[in-house]
Write a protein that holds these residues in place. Sequence first.
Motif, PDB file in Angstrom:
ATOM      1  N   ASP A  42      35.537  34.581  49.792  1.00 12.67           N
ATOM      2  CA  ASP A  42      35.236  35.836  49.092  1.00 12.67           C
ATOM      3  C   ASP A  42      36.286  36.043  48.008  1.00 12.67           C
ATOM      4  OD1 ASP A  42      33.822  38.370  48.701  1.00 12.67           O
ATOM      5  OD2 ASP A  42      35.659  39.291  49.459  1.00 12.67           O
ATOM      6  N   ASN A  43      35.834  36.112  46.755  1.00 10.54           N
ATOM      7  CA  ASN A  43      36.759  36.216  45.623  1.00 10.54           C
ATOM      8  C   ASN A  43      36.326  37.320  44.686  1.00 10.54           C
ATOM      9  OD1 ASN A  43      38.147  33.401  46.113  1.00 10.54           O
ATOM     10  ND2 ASN A  43      35.945  33.023  46.115  1.00 10.54           N
ATOM     11  N   LEU A  44      37.321  37.974  44.097  1.00  8.37           N
ATOM     12  CA  LEU A  44      37.072  38.990  43.086  1.00  8.37           C
ATOM     13  C   LEU A  44      37.759  38.536  41.806  1.00  8.37           C
ATOM     14  CD1 LEU A  44      35.569  41.703  43.229  1.00  8.37           C
ATOM     15  CD2 LEU A  44      37.792  42.823  43.373  1.00  8.37           C
ATOM     16  N   LEU A  93      37.652  45.496  48.602  1.00 12.69           N
ATOM     17  CA  LEU A  93      38.317  44.293  49.093  1.00 12.69           C
ATOM     18  C   LEU A  93      38.220  44.175  50.603  1.00 12.69           C
ATOM     19  CD1 LEU A  93      41.578  44.225  46.931  1.00 12.69           C
ATOM     20  CD2 LEU A  93      39.314  43.324  46.405  1.00 12.69           C
ATOM     21  N   ARG A  94      38.071  42.933  51.064  1.00 12.20           N
ATOM     22  CA  ARG A  94      38.149  42.640  52.490  1.00 12.20           C
ATOM     23  C   ARG A  94      39.490  41.990  52.769  1.00 12.20           C
ATOM     24  NH1 ARG A  94      32.580  39.501  52.441  1.00 12.20           N
ATOM     25  NH2 ARG A  94      34.028  37.778  52.855  1.00 12.20           N
ATOM     26  N   GLU A  95      39.759  41.743  54.034  1.00  9.16           N
ATOM     27  CA  GLU A  95      41.049  41.122  54.397  1.00  9.16           C
ATOM     28  C   GLU A  95      41.224  39.758  53.770  1.00  9.16           C
ATOM     29  OE1 GLU A  95      42.662  40.743  58.361  1.00  9.16           O
ATOM     30  OE2 GLU A  95      41.984  42.770  58.847  1.00  9.16           O
ATOM     31  N   THR A 101      39.691  38.636  50.967  1.00  4.79           N
ATOM     32  CA  THR A 101      39.337  38.580  49.545  1.00  4.79           C
ATOM     33  C   THR A 101      40.514  38.108  48.711  1.00  4.79           C
ATOM     34  OG1 THR A 101      37.785  40.420  49.818  1.00  4.79           O
ATOM     35  CG2 THR A 101      38.445  39.863  47.559  1.00  4.79           C
ATOM     36  N   ARG A 102      40.245  37.146  47.857  1.00  7.51           N
ATOM     37  CA  ARG A 102      41.269  36.679  46.935  1.00  7.51           C
ATOM     38  C   ARG A 102      40.976  37.248  45.555  1.00  7.51           C
ATOM     39  NH1 ARG A 102      43.459  30.579  45.425  1.00  7.51           N
ATOM     40  NH2 ARG A 102      45.562  31.290  44.948  1.00  7.51           N
ATOM     41  N   VAL A 103      41.992  37.845  44.912  1.00  7.27           N
ATOM     42  CA  VAL A 103      41.819  38.457  43.598  1.00  7.27           C
ATOM     43  C   VAL A 103      42.363  37.511  42.534  1.00  7.27           C
ATOM     44  CG1 VAL A 103      42.326  40.452  42.138  1.00  7.27           C
ATOM     45  CG2 VAL A 103      42.022  40.749  44.617  1.00  7.27           C
ATOM     46  N   LEU A 149      41.017  49.280  42.717  1.00  4.22           N
ATOM     47  CA  LEU A 149      40.380  48.360  43.668  1.00  4.22           C
ATOM     48  C   LEU A 149      41.211  48.161  44.930  1.00  4.22           C
ATOM     49  CD1 LEU A 149      39.121  45.645  41.149  1.00  4.22           C
ATOM     50  CD2 LEU A 149      37.714  47.308  42.381  1.00  4.22           C
ATOM     51  N   ALA A 168      44.031  46.339  45.057  1.00  4.90           N
ATOM     52  CA  ALA A 168      44.570  44.974  45.064  1.00  4.90           C
ATOM     53  C   ALA A 168      46.083  45.003  44.911  1.00  4.90           C
ATOM     54  CB  ALA A 168      43.960  44.170  43.928  1.00  4.90           C
ATOM     55  N   ARG A 221      32.134  38.996  41.750  1.00  4.83           N
ATOM     56  CA  ARG A 221      32.421  38.682  43.158  1.00  4.83           C
ATOM     57  C   ARG A 221      31.536  37.515  43.581  1.00  4.83           C
ATOM     58  NH1 ARG A 221      33.590  43.221  47.366  1.00  4.83           N
ATOM     59  NH2 ARG A 221      34.961  41.965  48.693  1.00  4.83           N
TER      60      ARG A 221
END
Length: 503
Positions: free
Chosen positions: A127-129, A196-198, A200-202, A284, A286, A142
């Motif tokens: 999961d990426n943002l 964001l989830r745990e 999630t990479r931004v 967000l 982040a 996303r």
Amino acid sequence: MRVAVADVGTNSCHLLIAESRGSGYRILDALKERTRLGEYLSQGRVTEQGYVRLEEALRRFKQLAQSAGCADLRVYATSAMREALNGGEIAERLRTSTGVYPQIISGEREGALTYLGAAHSVEFSGDNLLLDLGGGSLEIARGDEREAHTVVSLPLGSVRMRLAHLQADPPGARAIRELDATVRGALLPHLKTFALREDTRVIGSSGTFEAVAGMLSARAGHGAGALGGPVNGYSFRLEELGALLDDLRKLSSAKRAKFPGLDKTRTDIIVAGLVVLHATLSALGASRVTVSEGALREGMLVEYLAQEAEWEAGLSARQRSVLEVAERFRIDLAHDRQVMTLARDLFSRLEGAGEAFPAEARSLLTAGALLHEIGLIVAQSSHHKHGHYLTRFAGLRGYEPWQVDVVALLVRYHRKSPPKSSHLEFTAISPEHQRLVVRLAAILRVADGLDRSHTQGAGITALGKHGKNWTLQVTNATELDLHGAREKRDMWESAFGPLHIEG
């Protein structure tokens, strides 16, 4: 195989030239032109000075791409051209004056391609943002390890925000707060979508993100930023970004030009860019972001090479020979492939309507469509005649001599005069093959006209026959495409009957 891609942005234009290497690619050359298109807009229209700057940049890009042996230059235009009232007109003028057409793409398409470029530059998770801040817009995407699933485009670009909010030098605290509030307000409807989830990479992709990485790297004494070295994969915390913003917003443009790690050409827009990034990351939730040097043009490159590989994998030995000739003579493959696709579609619909063709007809039409502009390497004037000669003696493999003659004549008659009794190259073939040339050239001319704009956008939705009359329905065709097809339907009407084109 060598390919060239370029993007026309609000702040600058970039060119990449690359060579395919197995499952990847190697960058051969790159060029950046700081055209500042966002500053050459008046009442929502690109000014004449803005047009001239783009024209000069695209001429240089084309020259460099051709010198590198690239058969095609694919150019996409983003926010400034997308929103300009005369964006389409400017694009068409550029195509006419430079031979390069900057295809205007949506913000969502821009975000998806940027995501693809970043995914091939840094390690993505499940999961990426992705945040991509340009001069005119901010794209948020996303997705997973390979592609974006959700993309939004917001009018929060650094050039746009500076012109709207931060004209004072240095900008005042109130103006900074107002810009921060503007960004947060624009993001509000999208916060749930991009929560964001745990895991999630931004990821951050843009010149502004790279500038932040360069300045923080220089501040930490790593040296990469100060020396203009690579920052791909560099990570920084929100607190570091905030501290950098606090320092820079107090400085005048002249003093910012001396700031360690900052490119002098970004001194006027860097504060606006940092405010947008800080407000976005904060909204967000982040706390850390990783910088990707891969962006829109890298995504274009990955997509382009993947399309080429998929297409070439399905070619027969005969078709590979045609492709080799096309590449040798530096044909505009994007246009020729579109014409080929349209011609084959028309052919299939004609067969479905009861028109009979010999078994080899489809293959010969495919070759003629791919090679129809081969003569441009000699000159634009009479290029259909030059193309006829080149095709005959290009050494096409897998064809019988009469078949090479037919393909060459399709190239000869894709434009200008239809066959005449005074054309010795036409009368030299059998009556049966003469009829085949006339019918296939009729199809090719209409297909070529349907991509007169060289935008590869037109598609065929229906072809019907009512008595002796044909009706062709097309979609996504420009006015220039429709005019081109109508202008070139003369041979169709001689071979098959009157043709009405709707779009």
